[in-house]
Design a protein around this motif. Sequence first.
Motif, PDB file in Angstrom:
ATOM      1  N   GLY A 445      21.161  17.866  -3.431  1.00 24.87           N
ATOM      2  CA  GLY A 445      20.260  18.990  -3.687  1.00 24.87           C
ATOM      3  C   GLY A 445      18.808  18.598  -3.856  1.00 24.87           C
ATOM      4  O   GLY A 445      17.933  19.054  -3.101  1.00 24.87           O
ATOM      5  N   PRO A 446      18.495  17.749  -4.837  1.00 23.02           N
ATOM      6  CA  PRO A 446      17.098  17.333  -5.015  1.00 23.02           C
ATOM      7  C   PRO A 446      16.544  16.640  -3.772  1.00 23.02           C
ATOM      8  O   PRO A 446      15.346  16.723  -3.483  1.00 23.02           O
ATOM      9  CB  PRO A 446      17.180  16.357  -6.197  1.00 23.02           C
ATOM     10  N   MET A 447      17.415  15.974  -3.040  1.00 26.80           N
ATOM     11  CA  MET A 447      16.993  15.209  -1.857  1.00 26.80           C
ATOM     12  C   MET A 447      16.376  16.103  -0.787  1.00 26.80           C
ATOM     13  O   MET A 447      15.420  15.719  -0.109  1.00 26.80           O
ATOM     14  CB  MET A 447      18.238  14.498  -1.292  1.00 26.80           C
ATOM     15  N   HIS A 448      16.898  17.327  -0.627  1.00 29.62           N
ATOM     16  CA  HIS A 448      16.507  18.142   0.524  1.00 29.62           C
ATOM     17  C   HIS A 448      15.848  19.464   0.180  1.00 29.62           C
ATOM     18  O   HIS A 448      15.701  20.325   1.047  1.00 29.62           O
ATOM     19  CB  HIS A 448      17.736  18.383   1.409  1.00 29.62           C
ATOM     20  N   MET A 449      15.437  19.645  -1.057  1.00 30.65           N
ATOM     21  CA  MET A 449      14.824  20.926  -1.413  1.00 30.65           C
ATOM     22  C   MET A 449      13.455  20.819  -2.048  1.00 30.65           C
ATOM     23  O   MET A 449      12.804  21.831  -2.269  1.00 30.65           O
ATOM     24  CB  MET A 449      15.761  21.698  -2.343  1.00 30.65           C
ATOM     25  N   THR A 450      13.017  19.614  -2.369  1.00 28.56           N
ATOM     26  CA  THR A 450      11.731  19.502  -3.066  1.00 28.56           C
ATOM     27  C   THR A 450      10.575  20.011  -2.207  1.00 28.56           C
ATOM     28  O   THR A 450       9.568  20.489  -2.737  1.00 28.56           O
ATOM     29  CB  THR A 450      11.455  18.046  -3.490  1.00 28.56           C
ATOM     30  N   GLY A 451      10.730  19.934  -0.875  1.00 31.27           N
ATOM     31  CA  GLY A 451       9.668  20.420   0.011  1.00 31.27           C
ATOM     32  C   GLY A 451       9.491  21.921  -0.030  1.00 31.27           C
ATOM     33  O   GLY A 451       8.460  22.446   0.393  1.00 31.27           O
ATOM     34  N   VAL A 585       8.669   4.344   3.815  1.00 29.49           N
ATOM     35  CA  VAL A 585       9.360   5.622   4.003  1.00 29.49           C
ATOM     36  C   VAL A 585       8.627   6.404   5.081  1.00 29.49           C
ATOM     37  O   VAL A 585       7.393   6.385   5.148  1.00 29.49           O
ATOM     38  CB  VAL A 585       9.392   6.443   2.690  1.00 29.49           C
ATOM     39  N   VAL A 586       9.393   7.103   5.922  1.00 26.26           N
ATOM     40  CA  VAL A 586       8.790   7.921   6.974  1.00 26.26           C
ATOM     41  C   VAL A 586       8.498   9.306   6.412  1.00 26.26           C
ATOM     42  O   VAL A 586       9.389  10.016   5.947  1.00 26.26           O
ATOM     43  CB  VAL A 586       9.720   8.033   8.190  1.00 26.26           C
ATOM     44  N   TRP A 587       7.227   9.704   6.457  1.00 22.71           N
ATOM     45  CA  TRP A 587       6.787  11.033   6.042  1.00 22.71           C
ATOM     46  C   TRP A 587       6.024  11.653   7.209  1.00 22.71           C
ATOM     47  O   TRP A 587       5.004  11.116   7.651  1.00 22.71           O
ATOM     48  CB  TRP A 587       5.856  10.977   4.832  1.00 22.71           C
ATOM     49  N   ARG A 588       6.514  12.750   7.747  1.00 25.85           N
ATOM     50  CA  ARG A 588       5.850  13.460   8.853  1.00 25.85           C
ATOM     51  C   ARG A 588       5.501  12.521  10.003  1.00 25.85           C
ATOM     52  O   ARG A 588       4.389  12.519  10.527  1.00 25.85           O
ATOM     53  CB  ARG A 588       4.595  14.160   8.361  1.00 25.85           C
ATOM     54  N   GLY A 610       3.043  13.003  -5.385  1.00 32.70           N
ATOM     55  CA  GLY A 610       3.608  12.655  -4.089  1.00 32.70           C
ATOM     56  C   GLY A 610       2.542  12.148  -3.135  1.00 32.70           C
ATOM     57  O   GLY A 610       1.350  12.381  -3.328  1.00 32.70           O
ATOM     58  N   PRO A 611       2.926  11.356  -2.113  1.00 33.71           N
ATOM     59  CA  PRO A 611       4.310  11.023  -1.799  1.00 33.71           C
ATOM     60  C   PRO A 611       4.851   9.911  -2.705  1.00 33.71           C
ATOM     61  O   PRO A 611       4.175   8.934  -2.975  1.00 33.71           O
ATOM     62  CB  PRO A 611       4.240  10.565  -0.343  1.00 33.71           C
ATOM     63  N   VAL A 623       9.356  13.161  -3.748  1.00 37.59           N
ATOM     64  CA  VAL A 623       8.224  14.010  -4.132  1.00 37.59           C
ATOM     65  C   VAL A 623       7.267  14.002  -2.944  1.00 37.59           C
ATOM     66  O   VAL A 623       6.609  12.992  -2.678  1.00 37.59           O
ATOM     67  CB  VAL A 623       7.526  13.482  -5.403  1.00 37.59           C
ATOM     68  N   VAL A 624       7.225  15.103  -2.203  1.00 37.97           N
ATOM     69  CA  VAL A 624       6.458  15.125  -0.958  1.00 37.97           C
ATOM     70  C   VAL A 624       4.965  15.216  -1.253  1.00 37.97           C
ATOM     71  O   VAL A 624       4.536  15.596  -2.345  1.00 37.97           O
ATOM     72  CB  VAL A 624       6.899  16.297  -0.057  1.00 37.97           C
TER      73      VAL A 624
END
Length: 648
Positions: A445-451, A585-588, A610-611, A623-624
């Motif tokens: 849950g936390p992994m895929h909803m913080t965005g 880490v890959v971000w965008r 974030g990030p 944390v995005v």
Amino acid sequence: MKKDLITINIDVGGTFTDGFFVWGDKVSSAKVPTTGHDLTVGFMECIERGAEKMGTDLSEFLAKASMVRFSTTMGTNAIIEKKGMQIGLLVTSGQEEKLYSVEGEFKVNDYFVKPNLIEGIEEEIDIEGKLVREPKEEQTLKAVKRLQESGARMVVISLENSYWNNSNEREVKRLIQEEYPRHYLGSVPTLTSFEVSSRPDDYRRLNTAVGNAYIHRPMKVSLYRAEDKIRSHSYNRPLFIGHSSGGVAAVAKTRAIDTLNSGPVAGVFGVKALSEEYQMDIIGADMGGTSLDLSIVKNGELPFELSHEIKGLPTHIPAIAVQTIGAGGGSIAKMEQGEIQIGPESVGGNPGPACFGKGGKMATVTDADVVLGRISSEFFLGGRLELSVDKARKAIERHVAVGRKNTAEEAAEKVIIKVEQKIKNAITGMDSKGIDTIVAYGGAGPMHMTGLVKEKEIKRMIVTPHSAIFSAFGESMMGILHTYTRPLWEKSNVETLIGQMKMDAEKDMRSEGFSLEEIKFDIDAISYDPDGRMDEFVSVSEKRKKNELATLRLHARGDAPISVFTEGKCGGEDPSSARIGEREVVWRGEKIITPIFAFEKLHRGAIVKGPAIIESVDTTIPVVEGTLLRVDALGNGIIGSKKSDISE
């Protein structure tokens, strides 16, 4: 809370088995892989892990435990995977094709019962409850023999108008049991519709009876095996199983169908606790290895439905309302007609995602997270399971990047974008207008909803230290609940009916260790509109229309030990003391060296910008960029895009 009080709360999911343990003021948790071949193996491993964390051994832990609660998706999974019993169905002659359904509606023979396992018998009860024709012995037994010879392992008896008068259902059951006594190897297990529902509407009552029969055997075998195992370690009280209606009861006093969705329902109790603590309406979003379960708590009230559906079939089972979609960490990611498809199939805990290194070859959402560096390959489950980045990469390349020029990272990021869009669409489709707070839980849950906090509809997200085992945590707040029903007629003596139900309740509750003084009763009724077939709650004293059908209900409740949030003093905002390293880490689409923090080391008041990646033993919180996470006075992580949103 009493110093010596021990409660053990276990939630068995499709991928992991979670535990939340309370010993006086001390709490602990555990997460182990679900053992699909025998769920009780993982069940006992989880309790043993909890005992270790409490500094004792398994037998002492169970011998001192005052309550063991168990919630599970076992029944739901048996339905999804079509692993239930083969049902033979006896209905009123002439209804074999109709099965009492409205034209065009889904019927039990579309999923649960094979058409050749439905037999009609001549009998009749009229709409006023008058016995017109009794079932014939010879015809009935011939029908049962045909069902047996066609492979039926249990017979459901659901006759028209049995709500008004169940004498013919009783007679059919008597004939079967007389012909096939229980002590014979060829005995025929039977279930009548009146035994599972005293509410009107033949269609929904039939669905309820068939649904219960379908999952009865697998539930019975697993639950009694679990109870036998804990009793072998000196636990001397009943094993309590979660009910979808929002309480727990002893396994011996539970129907199989009452347990459907008990795991997700337990999580909603945790959402309710947060809603009360923060005095706000909250969306609950539970994402585990197999599915995403969504709920809404408004004004501190649990969402409730009177007719829970099973595979599209309306039943008479009341339940806490939870919306489920196939999106979890173990959901399979693949290309179909040039588009990325996420789920609904899941690899479960065994073999699990490719990165688990247990033989899984399919690409999953978790494999995408590993490829992007969001999940540490060395710290998964607190380091108990080392993940293979290479196997995750190969699975993504083989099943998602296939036929394209994408790199594994590009394909993995598209998987994450797709699953997060699926989550957003599901939340948008709910009645959530005006609610700006989400609690994200479950291992994924936390992994895929913080965005989502960057979306204008969502102001903040809450992540608790118990997020990864939140259903087990919520289960610790579920008290004992038994519900009793009686048909309520225009000339019924309500006081007599209530007295009968109270006697039944007192007997059941005493067997679970409650005295009469400890039992709390509340009473309501359910009205039924024969034309619209819409049920609703009514006051018992409310004057009913002529010919309106209703069901009287008595709820018997027993308080159970619960866990509460503890408030602490907040310190400064600097989180640096909790920083444990950094990784790429890959971000965008961009590889960024990202700071890593340990959730357990973040003091109250600390703010992470974030990030960043925040890791706990059982979950990961990305944390995005453009968002902040603040640990509040309760020890929960509050995520928002503005400081004012996380400091209220």
